[in-house]
Design a protein around this motif. Structure first.
Motif, PDB file in Angstrom:
ATOM      1  N   GLY A   1     -66.181 -95.999  96.784  1.00 32.88           N
ATOM      2  CA  GLY A   1     -65.220 -96.439  95.779  1.00 32.88           C
ATOM      3  C   GLY A   1     -65.396 -95.900  94.374  1.00 32.88           C
ATOM      4  N   VAL A   2     -66.555 -95.368  94.029  1.00 33.25           N
ATOM      5  CA  VAL A   2     -66.706 -94.644  92.754  1.00 33.25           C
ATOM      6  C   VAL A   2     -67.179 -93.229  93.089  1.00 33.25           C
ATOM      7  N   GLU A   3     -66.913 -92.289  92.176  1.00 25.65           N
ATOM      8  CA  GLU A   3     -67.185 -90.884  92.442  1.00 25.65           C
ATOM      9  C   GLU A   3     -68.687 -90.621  92.630  1.00 25.65           C
TER      10      GLU A   3
ATOM     11  N   ASN B   1     -69.935 -99.828  85.177  1.00 29.75           N
ATOM     12  CA  ASN B   1     -69.862-100.005  83.725  1.00 29.75           C
ATOM     13  C   ASN B   1     -69.414 -98.724  83.022  1.00 29.75           C
ATOM     14  N   ASP B   2     -69.897 -97.599  83.520  1.00 25.63           N
ATOM     15  CA  ASP B   2     -69.489 -96.313  82.963  1.00 25.63           C
ATOM     16  C   ASP B   2     -67.964 -96.160  83.060  1.00 25.63           C
ATOM     17  N   ARG B   3     -67.382 -96.490  84.230  1.00 31.57           N
ATOM     18  CA  ARG B   3     -65.919 -96.370  84.388  1.00 31.57           C
ATOM     19  C   ARG B   3     -65.203 -97.375  83.494  1.00 31.57           C
ATOM     20  N   LEU B   4     -65.733 -98.602  83.404  1.00 28.01           N
ATOM     21  CA  LEU B   4     -65.083 -99.614  82.557  1.00 28.01           C
ATOM     22  C   LEU B   4     -65.115 -99.197  81.089  1.00 28.01           C
ATOM     23  N   ARG B   5     -66.259 -98.670  80.652  1.00 28.79           N
ATOM     24  CA  ARG B   5     -66.357 -98.254  79.243  1.00 28.79           C
ATOM     25  C   ARG B   5     -65.382 -97.127  78.959  1.00 28.79           C
ATOM     26  N   ARG B   6     -65.272 -96.191  79.877  1.00 31.08           N
ATOM     27  CA  ARG B   6     -64.338 -95.086  79.654  1.00 31.08           C
ATOM     28  C   ARG B   6     -62.901 -95.587  79.656  1.00 31.08           C
TER      29      ARG B   6
ATOM     30  N   ARG C   1     -77.903 -87.640  80.953  1.00 30.30           N
ATOM     31  CA  ARG C   1     -77.101 -87.156  79.820  1.00 30.30           C
ATOM     32  C   ARG C   1     -75.927 -88.104  79.605  1.00 30.30           C
ATOM     33  N   GLU C   2     -75.747 -88.538  78.373  1.00 27.42           N
ATOM     34  CA  GLU C   2     -74.629 -89.445  78.084  1.00 27.42           C
ATOM     35  C   GLU C   2     -73.395 -88.630  77.703  1.00 27.42           C
ATOM     36  N   HIS C   3     -72.244 -89.299  77.673  1.00 31.92           N
ATOM     37  CA  HIS C   3     -70.983 -88.593  77.440  1.00 31.92           C
ATOM     38  C   HIS C   3     -70.828 -88.146  76.011  1.00 31.92           C
ATOM     39  N   SER C   4     -70.080 -87.074  75.844  1.00 35.76           N
ATOM     40  CA  SER C   4     -69.646 -86.694  74.511  1.00 35.76           C
ATOM     41  C   SER C   4     -68.154 -87.035  74.439  1.00 35.76           C
ATOM     42  N   SER C   5     -67.562 -86.933  73.251  1.00 34.09           N
ATOM     43  CA  SER C   5     -66.175 -87.375  73.123  1.00 34.09           C
ATOM     44  C   SER C   5     -65.231 -86.426  73.861  1.00 34.09           C
ATOM     45  N   SER C   6     -65.290 -85.153  73.602  1.00 35.75           N
ATOM     46  CA  SER C   6     -64.411 -84.234  74.335  1.00 35.75           C
ATOM     47  C   SER C   6     -64.997 -82.847  74.165  1.00 35.75           C
ATOM     48  N   ASN C   7     -66.145 -82.644  74.744  1.00 38.53           N
ATOM     49  CA  ASN C   7     -66.898 -81.436  74.494  1.00 38.53           C
ATOM     50  C   ASN C   7     -66.857 -80.514  75.704  1.00 38.53           C
ATOM     51  N   PRO C   8     -66.121 -79.425  75.599  1.00 37.93           N
ATOM     52  CA  PRO C   8     -66.010 -78.496  76.722  1.00 37.93           C
ATOM     53  C   PRO C   8     -67.363 -77.911  77.110  1.00 37.93           C
ATOM     54  N   ALA C   9     -68.341 -77.945  76.205  1.00 37.10           N
ATOM     55  CA  ALA C   9     -69.662 -77.415  76.536  1.00 37.10           C
ATOM     56  C   ALA C   9     -70.377 -78.337  77.513  1.00 37.10           C
ATOM     57  N   ALA C  10     -69.913 -79.536  77.631  1.00 39.77           N
ATOM     58  CA  ALA C  10     -70.534 -80.480  78.561  1.00 39.77           C
ATOM     59  C   ALA C  10     -69.469 -81.031  79.501  1.00 39.77           C
ATOM     60  N   PRO C  11     -68.917 -80.174  80.359  1.00 41.10           N
ATOM     61  CA  PRO C  11     -67.815 -80.641  81.200  1.00 41.10           C
ATOM     62  C   PRO C  11     -68.282 -81.719  82.151  1.00 41.10           C
ATOM     63  N   GLY C  12     -67.351 -82.514  82.575  1.00 40.54           N
ATOM     64  CA  GLY C  12     -67.724 -83.628  83.434  1.00 40.54           C
ATOM     65  C   GLY C  12     -68.104 -84.829  82.601  1.00 40.54           C
ATOM     66  N   MET C  13     -68.130 -84.636  81.293  1.00 36.70           N
ATOM     67  CA  MET C  13     -68.636 -85.713  80.460  1.00 36.70           C
ATOM     68  C   MET C  13     -67.615 -86.121  79.406  1.00 36.70           C
ATOM     69  N   LEU C  14     -66.358 -85.814  79.650  1.00 32.38           N
ATOM     70  CA  LEU C  14     -65.326 -86.257  78.721  1.00 32.38           C
ATOM     71  C   LEU C  14     -65.329 -87.777  78.692  1.00 32.38           C
ATOM     72  N   LEU C  15     -65.218 -88.327  77.494  1.00 32.11           N
ATOM     73  CA  LEU C  15     -65.371 -89.775  77.381  1.00 32.11           C
ATOM     74  C   LEU C  15     -64.161 -90.539  77.914  1.00 32.11           C
ATOM     75  N   THR C  16     -62.964 -90.131  77.503  1.00 30.65           N
ATOM     76  CA  THR C  16     -61.781 -90.855  77.976  1.00 30.65           C
ATOM     77  C   THR C  16     -61.426 -90.384  79.372  1.00 30.65           C
ATOM     78  N   HIS C  17     -61.406 -91.311  80.301  1.00 25.24           N
ATOM     79  CA  HIS C  17     -61.221 -90.947  81.688  1.00 25.24           C
ATOM     80  C   HIS C  17     -61.016 -92.242  82.435  1.00 25.24           C
ATOM     81  N   TYR C  18     -60.425 -92.160  83.620  1.00 29.17           N
ATOM     82  CA  TYR C  18     -60.269 -93.361  84.436  1.00 29.17           C
ATOM     83  C   TYR C  18     -59.456 -94.424  83.728  1.00 29.17           C
ATOM     84  N   ALA C  19     -58.573 -94.021  82.803  1.00 35.07           N
ATOM     85  CA  ALA C  19     -57.921 -95.027  81.983  1.00 35.07           C
ATOM     86  C   ALA C  19     -56.600 -95.480  82.575  1.00 35.07           C
ATOM     87  N   PRO C  20     -56.419 -96.790  82.743  1.00 37.30           N
ATOM     88  CA  PRO C  20     -55.091 -97.308  83.059  1.00 37.30           C
ATOM     89  C   PRO C  20     -54.205 -97.193  81.811  1.00 37.30           C
ATOM     90  N   ARG C  21     -52.895 -97.376  81.982  1.00 34.82           N
ATOM     91  CA  ARG C  21     -52.006 -97.337  80.817  1.00 34.82           C
ATOM     92  C   ARG C  21     -52.175 -98.589  79.960  1.00 34.82           C
TER      93      ARG C  21
END
Ligand code: TXA
Ligand code: MG
Length: 319
Positions: A171-173, A310-315, A207-227
């Motif tokens: 159920g989670v990636e 929690n990671d998905r909820l925070r994002r 490694r924790e997420h960055s806000s939107s850093n292409p140098a660290a792909p896979g770590m975009l902060l906004t993700h999994y967001a409902p409307r």
């Protein structure tokens, strides 16, 4: 086009051979798959998902052995992890060979390799003579799908076939692990817990997420967001603070009499982390479809799959 949902492996295989996209079941979430060695087919994935080209894709294989042509080397630590957790919800970042198109890795030197623990998916992978590039089968930035119906709801008009493997068991990636100077490093917390990883790999760095850093792909902060906006906190306090609004509620295990039953979800009434992970994305979708002003949610204990949840909820709460 309207996606057909079914269990026809021969059809899935022939569509993939023609360079078309097929949604595939895995134990974590459904993937949107194409021949990883066909750059045009891979480009189509990015278009359908509306995904930026700097966000690379995971390559799915039936065994780590089958990935050998696509990686330059397999460190001992990777072999140990693979022996313990592949097939399973683990993705390994390994130095890529020139057979992997640039688009798959967004030009990065490592390729993400995963062996899904799903019988139908493994059977499909075994009958193909190429690996499958597959991101989660959702529009970029939205919640990942854990059932064929979730895939059909959003991508059904754009793909010919959804291979039906039932609801996803985890159920989670997948948990994404690479090696930095041989230190196992977690880039995304997922369906394989840090505790289980550490038992085999020894001490990890995360490694924790960055806000939107292409140098660290896979770590975009906004993700999994409902409307619908989500706020996290202590539920009793949030319910008091947001009186008068049309609220939805997402809790770990407790029910709240302040909110109508139809607008609240307990991820696991018995407080079981695995059950909570299995229910998370469906719960977020269910609440997101109720035209609510706000969803109030609580974090789980920061252990086992609680960390990935929690990671998905925070994002999801970043708006
Ligand atoms: O469980 C999963 O991993 C699912 C199923 C379908 O296998 N797939 C999945 O894919 O979650 P996706 O694309 O939604 O997320 C994969 C993440 C992305 O955030 C991407 O940036 C990261 O993996 N990633 C992929 N290849 C990478 C690479 N070469 N280097 C660093 N990060 C990579
Ligand atoms: Mg995704």
């Amino acid at each position: 086009m309207k996606a057909v949902i079914g269990t026809d492996l021969a059809l899935a295989r022939s569509l993939l051979q023609q360079g078309q996209l097929v949604a595939i079941p895995t134990e974590t979430v459904y993937g949107l798959a194409a021949n990883a060695l066909n750059a045009d087919a891979v480009a189509h994935i990015f278009r359908v998902k509306n995904r930026p080209s700097f966000d690379p894709l995971i390559v799915h294989v039936p065994s780590l052995e089958a990935a050998r042509p696509y990686v330059l080397q397999l460190p001992d630590a990777a072999l140990r992890l693979a022996a313990a957790f592949m097939p399973g919800p683990l993705t390994l970042l390994l130095p890529r060979s020139p057979l992997i198109p640039d688009l798959v890795t967004s030009g990065l030197e490592r390729v993400a390799i995963r062996v899904p623990a799903h019988p139908l998916c493994l059977e499909l992978l075994q009958t193909l003579d190429f690996p499958l590039a597959a991101p989660s089968a959702n529009p970029f930035g939205y919640i990942s799908p854990t059932s064929p119906a979730h895939v059909a709801a959003q991508l059904g008009e754009q793909i010919p076939y959804i291979l039906d493997g039932g609801p996803c068991r985890v159920g989670v990636e997948s948990t994404i692990v690479g090696f930095e100077h041989e230190v196992p490093t977690v880039y995304r917390k997922g369906g394989l817990s840090l505790e289980m990883l550490e038992a085999i790999a020894g001490p990890l760095q995360v490694r924790e997420h960055s806000s939107s850093n292409p140098a660290a792909p896979g770590m975009l902060l906004t993700h999994y967001a409902p409307r619908t906006p989500i706020v996290l906190g202590i539920l009793e306090e949030l319910l008091n603070a947001h009186q008068g609004k049309r609220l939805g509620l997402l809790s770990f295990s407790r029910a709240y009499p302040q909110v109508p039953e139809a607008r609240q979800v307990q991820l696991s009434p018995t407080a079981d982390f695995n059950e909570a992970a299995r229910n998370l994305f469906a719960a977020m979708r269910q609440l997101d479809n109720l035209e609510l002003d706000l969803i109030v949610a609580e974090l789980l204990p920061e252990e086992q799959l609680g960390r990935a949840i929690n990671d998905r909820l925070r994002r999801a709460a970043v708006h």
